[in-house]
Design a protein around this motif. Structure first.
Motif, PDB file in Angstrom:
ATOM      1  N   UNK A 411       0.816  -1.230   0.019  1.00  0.00           N
ATOM      2  CA  UNK A 411      -0.330  -0.119  -0.033  1.00  0.00           C
ATOM      3  C   UNK A 411       0.805   0.862  -0.021  1.00  0.00           C
ATOM      4  N   UNK A 412       0.457   1.960  -0.512  1.00  0.00           N
ATOM      5  CA  UNK A 412       0.999   3.433  -1.044  1.00  0.00           C
ATOM      6  C   UNK A 412       0.366   4.523  -0.764  1.00  0.00           C
ATOM      7  N   UNK A 413       0.816   5.265   0.895  1.00  0.00           N
ATOM      8  CA  UNK A 413       0.562   6.504   1.440  1.00  0.00           C
ATOM      9  C   UNK A 413       1.166   7.836   0.867  1.00  0.00           C
ATOM     10  N   UNK A 414       0.045   8.766   0.276  1.00  0.00           N
ATOM     11  CA  UNK A 414       0.868   9.731   0.072  1.00  0.00           C
ATOM     12  C   UNK A 414       0.366  11.013   0.597  1.00  0.00           C
ATOM     13  N   UNK A 415       1.198  11.045   1.597  1.00  0.00           N
ATOM     14  CA  UNK A 415       1.203  11.666   2.190  1.00  0.00           C
ATOM     15  C   UNK A 415       1.649  13.378   2.176  1.00  0.00           C
ATOM     16  N   UNK A 416       2.342  13.722   0.472  1.00  0.00           N
ATOM     17  CA  UNK A 416       2.875  14.617  -0.037  1.00  0.00           C
ATOM     18  C   UNK A 416       2.173  16.175   0.509  1.00  0.00           C
ATOM     19  N   UNK A 417       0.622  14.873  -0.337  1.00  0.00           N
ATOM     20  CA  UNK A 417      -0.049  16.760  -0.616  1.00  0.00           C
ATOM     21  C   UNK A 417      -0.750  16.873   1.057  1.00  0.00           C
ATOM     22  N   UNK A 418      -0.746  15.994   1.459  1.00  0.00           N
ATOM     23  CA  UNK A 418      -1.118  17.306   2.833  1.00  0.00           C
ATOM     24  C   UNK A 418      -0.176  17.768   3.345  1.00  0.00           C
ATOM     25  N   UNK A 419       1.550  18.033   2.935  1.00  0.00           N
ATOM     26  CA  UNK A 419       2.427  18.856   3.381  1.00  0.00           C
ATOM     27  C   UNK A 419       2.769  19.935   2.741  1.00  0.00           C
ATOM     28  N   UNK A 420       1.757  20.405   1.645  1.00  0.00           N
ATOM     29  CA  UNK A 420       2.092  21.466   0.695  1.00  0.00           C
ATOM     30  C   UNK A 420       1.010  22.375   0.574  1.00  0.00           C
ATOM     31  N   UNK A 421       1.445  23.644   0.430  1.00  0.00           N
ATOM     32  CA  UNK A 421       0.630  24.670   0.493  1.00  0.00           C
ATOM     33  C   UNK A 421      -0.203  24.675  -1.002  1.00  0.00           C
ATOM     34  N   UNK A 422      -1.061  25.898  -0.779  1.00  0.00           N
ATOM     35  CA  UNK A 422      -1.952  26.030  -2.033  1.00  0.00           C
ATOM     36  C   UNK A 422      -1.202  26.156  -3.367  1.00  0.00           C
ATOM     37  N   UNK A 423       0.138  26.576  -3.496  1.00  0.00           N
ATOM     38  CA  UNK A 423       0.892  26.790  -4.387  1.00  0.00           C
ATOM     39  C   UNK A 423       1.340  25.898  -4.647  1.00  0.00           C
ATOM     40  N   UNK A 424       1.719  24.407  -4.528  1.00  0.00           N
ATOM     41  CA  UNK A 424       1.854  23.253  -4.499  1.00  0.00           C
ATOM     42  C   UNK A 424       3.541  23.844  -3.647  1.00  0.00           C
ATOM     43  N   UNK A 425       3.764  24.178  -2.362  1.00  0.00           N
ATOM     44  CA  UNK A 425       4.971  23.959  -1.694  1.00  0.00           C
ATOM     45  C   UNK A 425       5.168  23.757  -0.966  1.00  0.00           C
ATOM     46  N   UNK A 426       6.472  23.741  -0.310  1.00  0.00           N
ATOM     47  CA  UNK A 426       5.857  23.361   1.025  1.00  0.00           C
ATOM     48  C   UNK A 426       5.527  23.977   2.137  1.00  0.00           C
ATOM     49  N   UNK A 427       4.509  23.675   3.158  1.00  0.00           N
ATOM     50  CA  UNK A 427       3.921  24.649   3.801  1.00  0.00           C
ATOM     51  C   UNK A 427       4.853  24.669   5.015  1.00  0.00           C
ATOM     52  N   UNK A 428       5.465  25.697   5.600  1.00  0.00           N
ATOM     53  CA  UNK A 428       6.383  26.083   6.390  1.00  0.00           C
ATOM     54  C   UNK A 428       6.331  26.349   7.435  1.00  0.00           C
ATOM     55  N   UNK A 429       4.493  26.283   7.862  1.00  0.00           N
ATOM     56  CA  UNK A 429       4.073  26.357   8.926  1.00  0.00           C
ATOM     57  C   UNK A 429       4.055  24.806   9.818  1.00  0.00           C
ATOM     58  N   UNK A 430       3.831  23.853   8.629  1.00  0.00           N
ATOM     59  CA  UNK A 430       4.444  21.672   9.354  1.00  0.00           C
ATOM     60  C   UNK A 430       5.138  21.812  10.060  1.00  0.00           C
ATOM     61  N   UNK A 431       6.934  22.563   9.024  1.00  0.00           N
ATOM     62  CA  UNK A 431       8.154  21.823   9.339  1.00  0.00           C
ATOM     63  C   UNK A 431       9.151  23.206  10.341  1.00  0.00           C
ATOM     64  N   UNK A 432       9.552  21.608  10.498  1.00  0.00           N
ATOM     65  CA  UNK A 432      11.076  23.029  11.815  1.00  0.00           C
ATOM     66  C   UNK A 432      11.568  24.308  11.423  1.00  0.00           C
ATOM     67  N   UNK A 433      11.438  24.884  11.236  1.00  0.00           N
ATOM     68  CA  UNK A 433      11.887  26.267  10.691  1.00  0.00           C
ATOM     69  C   UNK A 433      13.890  27.091  10.172  1.00  0.00           C
ATOM     70  N   UNK A 434      14.056  25.384   9.861  1.00  0.00           N
ATOM     71  CA  UNK A 434      15.395  26.304   9.627  1.00  0.00           C
ATOM     72  C   UNK A 434      15.769  25.130   8.028  1.00  0.00           C
ATOM     73  N   UNK A 435      16.058  25.323   7.181  1.00  0.00           N
ATOM     74  CA  UNK A 435      16.460  25.591   5.634  1.00  0.00           C
ATOM     75  C   UNK A 435      17.401  24.559   5.790  1.00  0.00           C
ATOM     76  N   UNK A 436      17.464  23.913   6.363  1.00  0.00           N
ATOM     77  CA  UNK A 436      18.390  21.860   6.351  1.00  0.00           C
ATOM     78  C   UNK A 436      17.794  21.377   7.299  1.00  0.00           C
ATOM     79  N   UNK A 437      16.282  21.594   7.761  1.00  0.00           N
ATOM     80  CA  UNK A 437      16.214  20.853   8.694  1.00  0.00           C
ATOM     81  C   UNK A 437      15.015  20.037   7.624  1.00  0.00           C
ATOM     82  N   UNK A 438      14.868  18.995   7.577  1.00  0.00           N
ATOM     83  CA  UNK A 438      13.640  18.425   6.642  1.00  0.00           C
ATOM     84  C   UNK A 438      12.517  18.201   7.534  1.00  0.00           C
TER      85      UNK A 438
END
Length: 471
Positions: A411-438
């Motif tokens: 089973x392939x779980x598509x979680x990517x779509x839950x962590x991007x914003x309306x512009x298709x970019x990484x939703x910064x509000x859901x990630x640690x605020x560090x440009x090196x941190x995933x």
């Protein structure tokens, strides 16, 4: 030392807040720097960190406007009379017994076995208080992970409590404190942890159902107390006792005696599960899973076991699964959730095609080890773009992963779509605020946890579909 100082400055607060088991969420570059450093360099780094921490703590401690902003007051949070009355009935039964000169206090926790030192009672025995905690978690974003309630009971004849500081060693460092007042009204006064009764930072008239939130990370800078009731407050009709309910998230320190599954840390493999024929849900993989808490995912209905480790590649995850099976030969894994790829694609400069054989090997080995399990794997989350090939590799790996899942009935779980914003970019509000941190922040971890709670508890009938859509 310029390179070391730069890293120390950027990571000082993270090191201050994190227990050793969570150091894996720090930037890999920093950890590599620590590993390479000689002993004398490490000592210098520690000194730089110590000075940086003291400087920043002093800055926060002396910034009165910032401290006031970290307190959020809501006069009427619990508005339903039925909810207040039923909770008061439970609290009065809890505090019944011989009268005492000092206020009574009690711990209520989701799983008392996780905190044997507190002599706590189970929240499940107090459904109205549990409902209040759930309402708090649903309506206040910062409170999504609270798991315990500390109750202070004061009769109308008892004087106010003395100043006390939060027991920060027990509270998760990135957790808020949510204080709800029930019963007779009282004023609660906050001051800095070095202040006295004349240094009134903020005071709130706490009524029946009022709420004060101390935002995450600010507990160490406060002391607070409940004042004695005024004549006007004492003359009010209604409840005669005041109950202060502190909802927080407590860190769980596992020991062999209090662990329901094992004494697993995030950096070690589990000790064997003793129950023959035990059925569990298993999480394995990289650091995207390490902050998921088994007891919250299982909700006392499923035994969830998490053997994920920060930095794991596909081959490391396969080794972890083999070790788990070796140590727990009688365990029946019903569902296996995997998260891999993040630590593999960072080393793929030109192509990720060779990872296909590693994924196939992982899937085949997992099926042999756990023949009764439904196997799920999530696609890659959006990663910070700190090199020219990361974004391309994320998209390429996700396509490769879905193709490999379809070919191997995983089973392939598509979680990517839950962590991007309306512009298709990484939703910064859901990630640690560090440009090196995933890594996900608290809000992002809560969102990921809700996905897996749905898969664990609600997805029970299986017909193979390579794409699991989360709604």
């Amino acid at each position: 030392m310029s390179e070391v100082s730069g890293w120390c400055a950027s990571c000082s607060l993270a090191l201050l807040r994190l227990p050793m088991a969570e150091l894996s969420i720090l930037p890999k570059e920093f950890l590599d720097l620590v590993k390479r450093a000689e002993l004398h360099s490490l000592k210098k780094m520690c000194e730089v960190l110590r000075r940086e921490i003291e400087k920043r703590e002093d800055k926060v401690k002396n910034n009165i406007p910032e401290l006031r902003k970290s307190l959020v007051f809501e006069e009427s949070f619990i508005t339903e009379e039925v909810a207040r009355s039923s909770a008061l009935a439970e609290l009065e039964s809890l505090s019944s017994g011989p009268k005492t000169r000092q206020p009574k206090s009690f711990w209520l926790v989701s799983t008392p076995g996780d905190h044997p030192e507190l002599a706590a009672k189970s929240l499940s025995d107090f459904p109205s208080i549990t409902n209040m905690m759930n309402h708090l978690k649903e309506t206040k974003t910062v409170a999504t992970q609270v798991n315990t309630c500390f109750v202070t009971c004061m009769s109308h004849t008892q004087k106010g409590t003395s100043f006390k500081q939060e027991e920060v060693s027990k509270v998760c460092p990135d957790s808020p404190t949510c204080l709800i007042s029930l019963g007779a009204p009282r004023k609660v006064q906050f001051t800095t942890n070095t202040g006295n009764s004349n240094d009134d930072l903020s005071s709130y008239d706490m009524k029946n159902g009022s709420l004060v939130i101390i935002k995450p990370g600010y507990q160490p800078y406060f002391k607070h107390r409940a004042l004695s009731p005024t004549e006007k407050e004492d003359a009010n009709p209604g409840p005669r006792s005041t109950f202060l309910l502190y909802f927080r998230e407590l860190a769980i320190v596992r020991t062999p005696e209090n662990s329901p599954v094992s004494s697993t840390s995030r950096n070690s493999l589990p000790s064997p599960i003793n129950d023959n024929g035990s059925r569990v849900v298993l999480f394995a993989g990289d650091s995207h899973f390490t902050r998921l808490k088994p007891n919250l995912l299982g909700k006392n209905k499923f035994r969830v076991h998490n053997i994920s480790k920060g930095g794991s590649r596909i081959s490391d995850t396969q080794t972890s699964l083999e070790k788990f099976r070796e140590d727990n030969s009688d365990v029946i894994v019903q569902k296996l959730f995997l998260s891999v790829g993040t630590n593999d694609i960072r080393y793929c400069r030109y192509s990720i095609d060779h990872l296909s054989k590693h994924l196939k090997s992982l899937f085949l080995r997992a099926k042999n080890l756990f023949p009764h399990a439904h196997i799920f794997i999530q696609n890659l989350l959006p990663l910070p773009v700190n090199n020219p090939y990361v974004m391309h590799n994320v998209n390429s790996f996700n396509r490769l992963l879905m193709k490999t899942c379809e070919a191997n009935n995983v089973f392939f779980i598509d979680v990517l779509s839950k962590f991007i914003n309306q512009d298709g970019l990484r939703d910064a509000e859901l990630f640690v605020p560090n440009r090196f941190n995933c890594h996900l922040n608290r809000r992002g971890t809560g969102q990921l946890a809700r996905i897996y709670i749905t898969l664990i508890h609600k997805l029970s009938k299986f017909s193979f579909n390579p794409l699991v859509r989360i709604t």
